[in-house]
Structures are given as structure tokens and as C-alpha cells.
Design an enzyme around this catalytic site. Structure first.
Site, short mmCIF file in Angstrom:
data_model
loop_
_atom_site.label_atom_id
_atom_site.label_comp_id
_atom_site.label_asym_id
_atom_site.label_seq_id
_atom_site.Cartn_x
_atom_site.Cartn_y
_atom_site.Cartn_z
N HIS A 213 0.80 -1.22 0.00
CA HIS A 213 0.00 0.00 0.00
C HIS A 213 0.84 1.27 0.00
CE1 HIS A 213 -4.31 -1.47 0.76
NE2 HIS A 213 -3.60 -2.44 0.22
N SER A 217 -0.32 -1.30 -6.19
CA SER A 217 -0.17 -2.43 -7.11
C SER A 217 0.57 -2.06 -8.39
CB SER A 217 -1.55 -2.98 -7.49
OG SER A 217 -2.17 -3.54 -6.38
N LYS A 241 -14.49 -8.08 -8.23
CA LYS A 241 -13.67 -8.94 -9.09
C LYS A 241 -13.03 -10.06 -8.26
CE LYS A 241 -10.42 -8.64 -12.91
NZ LYS A 241 -9.91 -7.76 -13.95
N ASP A 242 -12.54 -9.70 -7.06
CA ASP A 242 -11.97 -10.72 -6.17
C ASP A 242 -13.02 -11.72 -5.71
OD1 ASP A 242 -9.42 -9.76 -6.37
OD2 ASP A 242 -9.39 -8.72 -4.44
N GLU A 285 5.01 -33.76 -1.00
CA GLU A 285 3.80 -33.28 -1.64
C GLU A 285 4.17 -32.59 -2.96
OE1 GLU A 285 0.83 -34.42 -0.37
OE2 GLU A 285 0.16 -32.70 0.80
#
Lengths: 418, 183
Positions: A213, A217, A241-242, A285
Site C-alpha cells: 500500500h 499495485s 472482481k476478487d 507433496e
């Protein structure tokens, strides 16, 4: 950003003393976000969602789990059969681990493609690398808890890597084990670490977001935001959107949970741990397989350093080297969109990671040994040679003046505001 | 604090005194914190009850020539092999320069017919095969680790594969002709 004036007297009273409403307004509502983010920018928040699910399911699983070598395996089976919705909690937790790594790996490759690690976001990126290390430690300790054959032997093989340390290797391993072999003290402390680490990850995610922040972005064109014409508020544009992305993730995640819950698990882990019998083929894994391949790629000593030590160093270095990428990548251009050669090199690197994963999943025999060595060599060449040289040699395409100029046809910055 | 007398103005003297106090206080603080961390770190080391289980007595009378048994010592498998005279001869005849981790067979046994080893591969801790009938013994007649393909000979010495060292010989003693105390 202006400080909002609150009209509700209660909110006003609280906000004057603890400005959580102003904070939320600044960082989640009107928070200026590039207007051109694509769906690859969903995966950070998706990883966050999975982290919360993991912590929630983990807390409730721990209420029915017994971290003792005599009871651990049975307590997990009891969770599966007798505890109300225990099967759901466990399958959500087990598959959640895989979903977490899928989300985070996509998030990392997004960063690699669009150059999100470059100035001024180096620290943001490095915190991400630390989170990745912490995730791997959490996943590994968690894998040990059901005390199946894979749990036990994964713990044995991984902790034995520390015997590679000269002189004090043996002492370190006994300290890690709390004994002279993997045993009850080991299981106990792994449970403790497995409970602790996710909260450390949670704190690191906060620092990650804090750093995010500050300079905000990155975006697909990799050009800085130059003004309000380049941004849209986070809410409602990116919250929705998220949320959509989360719906898609949940479809995939729950499809595994309900229809193929053991898809990612080795069947051998449903055999209780037996310290006197090694399974014929030990595999980690899936999300650790590329690193396992790098560990095994070293079969010869070099400069009097034993192969085992080299393998361990290379394995840790393969993740750690990401932290140096902001300085290894010498290109001035962030986004691969304007780097025609890097765009191909990126996919070559991606395929290299898949090859390493394939090698790590299979026994080291025949051509796979050589393939693993070549893929490991290329992995490090990508960072140490290709990235520095390409940044200098590559002829990049012209970078747009601004986000608006790039995404508004024929437009220049600021035009669409009128 | 003799050096303050030689420095210039009283302000400088005051400054260096402050610096000295700051550095010494911080040093004591850091060292103290580091020392306080030790009990926490040491609490993770093997506890007294774990250390107390440090020896195991084994009756070796039932083990016939050519047979081997596995016993547990400190949570680890220990291989006890009653070697045949052919195995003893082969191990003793082996030239040291051909071994990745050169050790004579005589240095690895107390009585040539009894080979006692920690049954843990020195690569990454798997248990080598070769104890039971029908298990692969590797190309050198000793043990074979299935995890990453290390071959050990009839003295438990590494001959081929990624393991860097020979199988470890634990501390042991024949307390009687028929009893071994491991540890």
C-alpha cells in the site's frame, strides 16, 4: 486521499479514538488501484482467503487431534469417522494446502511475468519470499502430523539434511528431533510449530500488504499510476472482481474436497508410521517436488564439498535466489508485454519448473537423473545469467506513457475523466 | 574513562561518555538476551528420560551363521549380522583405495563373525534392505538402500550410490559371550 468526515456519532466517537473506519476507507474502499488489472491479480487475495480457511479448519482439527506417536494416526482416523463433520474439516485442510500453493505459485509467476518485484517494490517481494519459506515449513510440519508412513519418512529425510552441516550436523539433528531418531518429541514440536507458523504467516501478510500500500499495485503494462485518471477505487471494482475469483476458486477447491479428496495425497500415508521400514519410494507433496528434484540433482562432490551438502544448499538457494531477483534483473522495463525475448524466456523457465516437478515425483533412475541435472542447471542459469544479460541486451518495445494511454484506445492520460 | 580527559571540550567529553554508556548498556542487553535464550533452545535437546534409554542388551545366541536381526536402540534400528566366513574374508580382503570411505573391516568389528551397525543409510536416513531373506542385498552382498540407491558391502561400507559414509558402528560391548550391550 481526503480524511472522510463521519456523520454517525458512534462511528465518529470511535474513529476519533481508534481510526479504524478511516483506515478501512483508505485501504479497502477508496484505495486507488490501477484500472487495468487483469485476473492474474486475483491470486494474492485468493491466497489470503485460503490462509483464513486453513487457520479456521486447523484450529478446529486441533481440538480432536492428539500429537502423540501412539495416538496421532488413530486420532486422525477418528476425526474422519467419528467427529461430526471431521471428514469435511480434514479434507478442507488437506486440500487447502494444495490450493494455497496453487494460488501462491500463480501469484509468484504473475509477479515474474509483469516485473512486480522491481523498484520500488523490492521489499514487498522479499517479504513474499519469506512468506513462501514459512509456507513450506508449515506444509512440511503439517504433513508429519497424521503420522503415516510418508509423514514419518518425510520427516526423517528432511531433518537428515541437516546432518550435511559440517561438525555440528549430528548435534543439530538430535536437537531438532529431541532424541536420537524422529519420535514423540519430534511429533510434539512439529505440532507446536505447525500451529505457530500460520500466525507468523498472517503477520507477514500484513507487512506484505503494508509495503504494497506504500507504492500500490503494479499492473499489466508495468507503468506507474500517474494520477486519478489511471485508477479506480478498490471498492466496489476490485472487491467484486476478487469475489468472483473466489467463487471460481471455491468451485475447484470444493470439487476436490467432495469428489477427489485424496487426489493430492500419497496412499502410503494411510499406513501408520513404522520406524523400521522405509517405503520403497518417498515423495514429498507435489508443491515441493521441484525443490526435491534440485536436492537430488547433486550426485558428485565438487571442490571437496560432499554431494549431500551441495544438494541441500542448492535446494534452499532455489527459493532464496528469488529474493535477489530485483537486482539480478537488469531491465528497465517491468512488464513482459514490452520485452519480446523475456516473454519467451519466462515460459521456458515455467516449463523448466514443471520438468523439475516431474523429475522430483519419480525415482531418480536412468535418463531422469540427467534431466534433473539439466533442469536444475537451467533453473539457476535463468536467474544468474539470463536475467542480468537479457536486461542489457534485449531491445524492448516502446512503453506507453501511462496506464490510460495504454488501455483507452486512441486516448491520452486524463481524457476520459471529462 | 581516561580517554575523556584527553578529548577537547566538555561537550565532547560528555558525548563520548554517553556513547560509552550506550554501547556498554546495549552490549550487556544483547548478551543477556542471548544467554536467556539458551534454556529455551536447550529444552529442545533430548530430555533426561530420552537419554536414559541409551543402552539395549541383546541375546545373540539364537542368531545362526548367515542370519541377521534388527533391534531397536534409541529409536533407531541396529543390524546385528552373524557373518559367514566367506563374508568375513571378502570384507577383510577389500583394498582400501577402492572404498569411498576407507576403513578396514577390522576397525569396524570387535569379533569378526559379529557385524553390528546402525541400520540407517548415511545419505538421508532411510533403512537399507538386506536384513531379511529375499530382500535385495545390493551388488556387494551387504545392504541396499531403496530410497536413492546406495549399495553397502558385507562390512556395511558404502560402495556405490549417493551415501557419503559407511554405515555407523554404534558403541557396543560383549558383556558376555552371548550378550551384546549396544550403547
Amino acid at each position: 486521499m481526503t480524511t472522510p468526515t463521519w456523520t454517525n456519532p458512534i462511528i465518529k466517537w470511535i474513529d476519533y479514538r481508534l481510526p479504524i473506519f478511516t483506515f478501512t476507507q483508505h485501504h479497502l474502499v477508496e484505495y486507488p488501484t490501477p484500472k487495468n488489472l487483469n485476473y492474474w491479480w486475483n491470486f494474492g487475495s485468493l491466497a489470503g482467503v485460503v490462509l483464513v480457511i486453513m487457520i479456521a479448519t486447523g484450529i478446529f482439527l486441533s481440538m480432536s487431534y492428539t500429537p502423540h506417536v501412539d495416538y496421532a494416526f488413530d486420532s486422525v482416523e477418528r476425526i474422519m469417522r467419528d467427529v461430526n463433520y471431521g471428514w469435511l474439516l480434514r479434507y478442507l485442510h488437506m486440500n487447502g494446502g494444495s490450493m494455497f500453493f496453487i494460488a501462491v505459485y500463480i501469484h509468484v509467476f504473475r509477479g515474474l511475468y509483469y516485473g512486480s518485484y522491481k523498484a520500488p517494490r523490492e521489499i514487498l517481494w522479499i517479504i513474499g519470499v519469506i512468506i513462501l519459506f514459512a509456507m513450506m515449513a508449515t506444509a512440511f510440519t503439517g504433513y508429519v502430523l497424521p503420522w503415516g508412513q510418508m509423514s514419518f519418512w518425510a520427516a526423517t529425510v528432511i531433518t537428515n539434511m541437516f546432518t550435511a552441516v559440517p561438525l555440528v550436523g549430528e548435534a543439530i539433528v538430535n536437537w531438532l528431533w529431541g532424541g536420537f531418531a524422529v519420535g514423540n518429541p519430534t511429533l510434539n514440536r512439529f505440532f507446536s510449530f505447525h500451529y505457530l507458523l500460520p500466525f507468523i504467516i498472517f503477520a507477514l501478510v500484513f507487512v506484505h500488504l503494508w509495503a504494497l500500500h506504500v507504492h500500490k499495485s503494479n499492473n499489466p503494462v508495468g507503468v506507474d499510476m500517474k494520477g486519478p485518471q489511471d485508477t479506480i477505487p478498490f471498492h466496489p471494482y476490485y472487491t467484486i472482481k476478487d469475489a468472483y475469483g473466489m467463487g471460481v476458486l471455491m468451485l475447484v477447491y470444493l470439487a476436490f474436497v467432495f469428489f477427489a479428496p485424496n487426489f493430492f495425497l500419497e496412499p502410503d500415508n494411510y499406513i501408520e508410521a513404522n520406524p523400521l521400514q522405509t517405503p520403497p519410494h518417498i515423495v514429498p507433496e507435489w508443491y515441493l517436488m521441484p525443490f526435491y528434484a534440485i536436492l537430488r540433482a547433486f550426485t558428485q562432490e565438487f571442490l571437496w564439498i560432499p554431494a549431500k551438502v551441495l544438494g541441500v544448499i542448492a535446494m534452499f538457494a532455489s527459493v532464496g535466489i528469488l529474493a535477489l531477483l530485483p537486482w539480478l534483473d537488469t531491465s528497465k522495463v517491468r512488464s513482459a508485454r514490452f520485452r519480446p525475448i523475456y516473454k519467451q524466456v519466462f515460459w521456458l523457465f515455467f516449463v523448466d519448473c514443471l520438468v523439475l516437478g516431474y523429475v522430483g515425483a519419480n525415482p531418480p533412475e536412468g535418463y531422469l537423473i540427467l534431466l534433473g541435472q539439466v533442469a536444475t542447471a537451467y533453473y539457476f542459469l535463468h536467474f544468474l545469467v539470463v536475467m542480468p544479460v537479457l536486461g542489457i541486451m534485449e531491445k524492448t518495445r516502446p512503453v506507453p506513457d501511462s496506464i490510460s494511454a495504454a488501455v483507452t484506445p486512441g486516448g491520452t492520460s486524463g481524457k476520459e475523466d471529462t | 574513562m581516561t580517554e575523556t580527559a584527553t578529548t577537547g571540550t566538555p561537550a565532547d567529553a560528555e558525548k563520548s561518555r554517553r556513547d560509552f554508556l550506550l554501547v556498554t548498556t546495549s552490549t550487556v542487553g544483547v548478551v543477556g538476551t542471548a544467554l536467556a535464550a539458551w534454556p529455551f533452545i536447550d529444552s529442545m535437546n533430548p530430555a533426561a528420560d530420552v537419554r536414559a534409554l541409551s543402552s539395549t542388551d541383546v541375546d545373540i545366541t539364537p542368531i545362526e551363521v548367515g542370519q541377521a536381526i534388527t533391534v531397536v536402540w534409541r529409536g533407531k534400528p541396529v543390524f546385528i549380522r552373524h557373518r559367514t566366513s566367506k563374508e568375513i574374508d571378502e570384507s577383510a580382503a577389500m583394498a582400501l583405495e577402492d572404498l569411498p570411505d576407507p576403513e578396514t573391516d577390522a576397525d569396524r568389528v570387535k569379533k569378526p563373525e559379529w557385524l553390528i551397525l546402525v541400520g540407517i543409510c548415511t545419505h538421508l536416513g532411510c533403512i537399507p534392505l538386506g536384513q531379511r531373506k529375499g530382500e535385495p542385498k545390493g551388488e556387494y552382498g551387504g545392504w541396499f538402500c531403496p530410497c536413492h540407491g546406495s549399495h553397502y558391502d558385507t562390512s556395511g561400507r558404502i560402495r556405490r550410490g549417493p551415501a557419503p559414509k559407511n554405515l555407523t558402528v554404534p558403541t557396543y560391548a560383549f558383556i558376555e559371550d552371548t550378550t551384546v550391550r549396544v550403547g
